[in-house]
Design an enzyme around this catalytic site. Structure first.
Site, short mmCIF file in Angstrom:
data_model
loop_
_atom_site.label_atom_id
_atom_site.label_comp_id
_atom_site.label_asym_id
_atom_site.label_seq_id
_atom_site.Cartn_x
_atom_site.Cartn_y
_atom_site.Cartn_z
N LEU A 48 0.96 -1.27 -0.07
CA LEU A 48 -0.06 0.14 -0.12
C LEU A 48 0.74 1.42 -0.04
O LEU A 48 0.64 2.18 -0.91
CB LEU A 48 -0.93 -0.02 1.03
CG LEU A 48 -2.29 -0.84 0.92
CD1 LEU A 48 -2.78 -0.58 2.31
CD2 LEU A 48 -3.03 -0.47 -0.24
N CYS A 49 2.02 1.57 0.78
CA CYS A 49 2.81 2.65 0.79
C CYS A 49 3.61 2.51 -0.67
O CYS A 49 3.51 3.81 -0.95
CB CYS A 49 4.12 2.19 1.87
SG CYS A 49 3.24 2.23 3.67
N THR A 50 4.02 1.45 -1.32
CA THR A 50 4.52 1.77 -2.53
C THR A 50 3.44 2.11 -3.54
O THR A 50 3.72 3.11 -4.41
CB THR A 50 5.16 0.65 -2.95
OG1 THR A 50 6.01 -0.12 -2.02
CG2 THR A 50 5.61 0.38 -4.60
#
Length: 157
Positions: A48-50
Site C-alpha cells: 500500500l505504501c508503494t
C-alpha cells in the site's frame, strides 16, 4: 496510551526537523514561503505504501505546478528511504522519523486496527501546510486508492 493529537485546518503545523533520504534535513522553517504536502506512511517498500508513493510520483508535476513541495515521512531509517527512492524513482523528498516524535505531534502515530488486532503504529495521514506554516488540509486514515482524487478535490488541483 496517551490520547492522540487531532489537528484541524487552521492549526499551526507542528515543528519538524528530520533527516532526508539522499542527505540533508528538512525543517518546518525550510517549508515557509510555499505550500507543502506532508504524507505519513507506515513502511517503505510495502504494497500500500508503494502504491501511494507511486501515485504521488505519477502526479508529482500537478503538485509542483501548484507550488507544493511533497514530503513523505515514515519511521524507516534513511538507508531504507534511499533504497525506496531509488527503486521507485521517487522525485520528492522522503524523511525519516525513527523516534515517531513528529508523527506523534501530527497525530499520525497511535493505536490502529490492523487485521482485527489493535496495534500502535503509523496512522496513514496527509496534511497540507500553507506558506505561513498553517494547516490548510488534514486527513487521518487516508484511503490509498482515493488519495490523489481527494487531494485534487480538497486542494483545488
Amino acid at each position: 496510551m496517551p490520547t492522540p493529537v487531532k489537528l484541524a485546518v487552521g492549526d499551526p503545523a507542528p515543528a519538524l526537523d528530520l533527516p532526508l533520504a539522499g542527505g540533508g534535513r528538512v525543517t518546518l522553517e525550510d517549508l515557509r514561503g510555499a505550500p507543502a504536502l506532508l504524507w505519513f506512511y507506515p513502511a517503505a517498500n510495502t504494497s500500500l505504501c508503494t502504491k501511494q508513493a507511486c501515485d504521488l510520483r505519477d502526479n508529482h508535476q500537478m503538485f509542483l505546478d501548484a507550488g507544493y513541495r511533497v514530503i513523505g515521512i515514515s519511521p524507516d531509517p534513511v538507508p531504507e528511504l534511499d533504497r525506496f527512492t531509488a527503486e521507485q524513482d521517487l522525485p520528492y523528498d522522503l524523511a525519516s522519523d525513527e523516534s515517531h516524535q513528529v508523527m506523534e505531534a501530527y497525530g499520525a502515530w497511535g493505536e490502529k486496527n490492523m487485521y482485527g488486532k489493535l496495534v500502535e503504529g503509523v496512522i496513514r495521514s496527509t496534511f497540507a501546510v500553507d506558506a505561513e506554516g498553517v494547516l490548510s488540509f488534514v486527513k487521518y486514515r487516508v484511503g490509498t486508492p482515493k488519495h490523489i482524487s481527494l487531494l485534487q478535490e480538497k486542494l483545488g488541483l
